[in-house]
Structures are given as structure tokens and as C-alpha cells.
Write an enzyme that holds these catalytic residues in place. Structure first.
Site, mmCIF file in Angstrom:
data_model
loop_
_atom_site.group_PDB
_atom_site.id
_atom_site.type_symbol
_atom_site.label_atom_id
_atom_site.label_comp_id
_atom_site.label_asym_id
_atom_site.label_seq_id
_atom_site.Cartn_x
_atom_site.Cartn_y
_atom_site.Cartn_z
ATOM 1 N N GLU A 1 -21.567 -2.421 45.101
ATOM 2 C CA GLU A 1 -20.395 -3.067 44.510
ATOM 3 C C GLU A 1 -19.854 -2.231 43.344
ATOM 4 O OE1 GLU A 1 -21.661 -7.054 43.494
ATOM 5 O OE2 GLU A 1 -23.198 -6.973 45.063
ATOM 6 N N HIS B 1 -16.940 -6.568 45.607
ATOM 7 C CA HIS B 1 -18.268 -7.062 46.016
ATOM 8 C C HIS B 1 -18.490 -6.732 47.506
ATOM 9 C CE1 HIS B 1 -21.748 -9.577 46.442
ATOM 10 N NE2 HIS B 1 -21.560 -10.219 45.302
#
Length: 319
Positions: free
Chosen positions: A293, A188
Site C-alpha cells: 500500500e 490500499h
């Protein structure tokens, strides 16, 4: 490590003649962290809480490449807002009637304490020196709550390699038991940019995506360049191109190269959603970040007992 073609390349053997990278462990308890610095000044800092990368500096240590909220909680009580949190074994809210359904959003890896397994270095020259830091998380180390919610025997080894102009993150997942399990995994990554309104992303042309802002409707990227003009939360899947590029005012800023994973999430909360997050600061910080991500989240990776999976990314700083 998993024996497969095109796996992330190994580091060269170190040379005793060259100055070596420095690795330090500081803090205690949940706030413990590992910091590595190259002879040329580049650095990376990783919390043992979540094995979360919270800083990556290139250009001799002068340029911070990651966005970290000024209100990020670093004491181990919750996931870190910013840097590179790890999503495993489920992405987003877990689906009903699935083995992950009792887990919290994004799983437990980003809120678990990892073990620092050690370092390896490459020191052929100052210019090519690199340091690889390995972190481990195992089913035996999980909290009782997480173990009850996802009772599989697994082992994770997370490798973070700092080079002069790049940061490589690689996850190795192994099924240490006899029972089959499914998982999703994602890095992330919060990238720091000067101005989101002049930031674009290329490398997704023709790729299908699910738009979570528009009630999970599906569409296809129809333009070679993606501009961010409002809240965005898209899951691009089965991407044929290996590289996406973040540009600032048309100038390439980052290359994100995927390795053995096919999906990419693009996220920015914009003004209203950022204001609703207690750990998001400064209030206009959304202007200076974009999440690109990389992971495997479009479906499920299935591992038989004894099997493994390895996937990762290389983020290159181009300025």
C-alpha cells in the site's frame, strides 16, 4: 494539476488511425461502475463508490492482478474488501486531539460516491494504447456527517491509467479554502498472488518500519527480501528506493513504483484475523493476497489555502 518536477507523465495525444480503448458506464446508484478495455484485451473496472478499482486484468485480459473478496460489499453500504480502496484524509484509526479525530478509520474517501470526470486516451499503436479515467470528490459532495467531522474545503482528482502491462493511480489533493489542513493518503492495493508462503517482497532493505502486530514497536528491515510467514502489518516510512518488487517463488510478479510519496504499508491478515472478518472470503483467501500500500502516512501533508499535492504509483504486471 500541481506544477512540480517528476509528476506522473501525461498521455500522448491520440491517433485516429488506431483502434481505441472502450469505456463503458454500467449499473445505477451506489453500484455504478466504469469499465475500460484496451484493444489488446486488458481491462480495469472501477466503482463510483469510493472510486474503488475492483478489477485489473493484463495479458490480453486473461490475468487478474487484484484480489477481491468473494463477500466484498459492492452496494455502497461499506468499504470494499479488496481491489484498491482509497485512504484519505487519515490512515488507520484517527489520532485523538487532531482535526481528523471524529472521522472513521481510514477516512471517508473509500465510502463516498465519486463523480466520473471523463477519459483521455493514447492510441498510437495497439501495443502502446492507454486510457486514463478521472474521478472527482469535493467537500460539497460529502455526506453531512463527513462534512461535519472534517469541515475543510478540498478537491480530489483521482486518475487511473490502464496500459498494456501496468496500472497507474495518481491522487491530486487541493485545498480549495483559506484554512490550512493536514491529511494522509494511501492506495490500499490488494495484489493477487499464487501462494503467500512462497511470496517475497524486495526494495525495503534498511528502511525503518512500525510493526502494528507487535504493539507499534519500531525496527529496521535487515534483509533484502521480506518473507511473509504470519500476520503482517508494517508501515515502512521514508523509503529511499522508488521501486518494490513482489516475487512468486523467486520470479518477479509485480513492480510497485512510487511517485512523490515515501511510505509503504505491507499487510496480510493471515488465518485467524481473516476468519474474524465477515466480508473476507474464501476463508483461506489470505493465501492468495498481499497488500502493498503506497502512500504518505508516516506523518502529515500540510496544505495552505490554494495549495495542492500530487502523488501516485505505477503497478507493473511482470508475468
Amino acid at each position: 494539476m500541481v506544477d512540480r518536477a517528476n509528476r506522473p507523465s501525461a498521455l500522448h495525444a491520440p491517433s485516429a488511425a488506431a483502434p481505441g480503448p472502450q469505456v463503458d458506464i454500467s449499473g445505477s446508484g451506489a453500484s455504478s461502475r466504469v469499465t475500460a478495455r484496451l484493444p489488446s484485451g486488458e481491462s480495469v473496472e472501477i466503482l463510483l463508490h469510493g472510486a474503488t478499482v475492483i478489477s485489473w486484468k493484463s495479458d490480453g485480459g486473461e490475468k487478474e492482478n487484484l484480489w477481491l473478496s468473494e463477500k466484498a460489499v459492492l452496494d455502497g453500504s461499506k468499504a470494499v474488501r479488496g481491489g484498491v480502496p482509497i485512504v484519505f484524509p487519515v490512515f488507520g484509526p484517527p489520532p485523538a486531539n487532531h482535526a481528523t479525530s471524529s472521522l472513521p478509520q481510514h477516512g471517508f474517501a473509500r465510502t463516498s460516491r465519486w463523480e466520473f470526470l471523463g477519459k483521455s486516451t493514447s492510441e498510437d499503436t495497439v501495443e502502446s494504447s492507454a486510457v486514463k479515467l478521472d474521478f472527482g470528490l469535493y467537500s460539497s459532495n460529502l455526506s453531512a456527517e463527513a462534512r461535519k467531522a472534517w469541515p475543510y474545503d478540498f478537491g480530489l482528482v483521482y486518475s487511473v491509467t490502464l496500459s498494456k502491462d501496468s496500472l497507474q493511480t495518481v491522487m491530486n489533493v487541493r485545498n480549495e479554502g483559506t484554512e490550512v489542513f493536514e491529511f494522509q493518503m494511501l492506495f490500499h492495493t490488494y495484489l493477487r498472488v499464487k501462494d503467500i508462503t512462497t511470496t517475497t517482497l524486495t526494495g525495503l532493505l534498511g528502511v525503518p518500519y512500525t510493526d502494528k502486530v507487535l504493539n507499534n514497536t519500531t525496527s529496521t528491515q535487515s534483509t533484502p527480501s521480506l518473507s511473509i510467514t504470519s500476520e503482517i502489518d508494517r508501515v515502512y516510512t521514508s523509503i529511499p528506493q522508488s521501486t518494490a518488487t513482489v516475487l512468486e517463488n523467486g520470479t518477479p510478479r509485480f513492480d510497485i513504483v512510487r511517485d512523490n510519496v515515501e511510505d509503504t504499508v505491507v499487510w496480510n491478515p493471515w488465518k485467524e484475523k481473516a476468519a474474524a472478518m465477515a466480508d473476507f472470503a474464501p476463508q483461506d483467501g489470505w493465501k492468495n493476497m498481499i497488500c502493498v500500500e503506497v502512500g504518505t502516512v508516516g506523518g502529515w501533508q500540510r496544505l495552505e489555502g490554494g495549495d495542492g499535492f500530487e502523488g501516485g504509483q505505477v503497478v507493473k504486471s511482470l508475468l
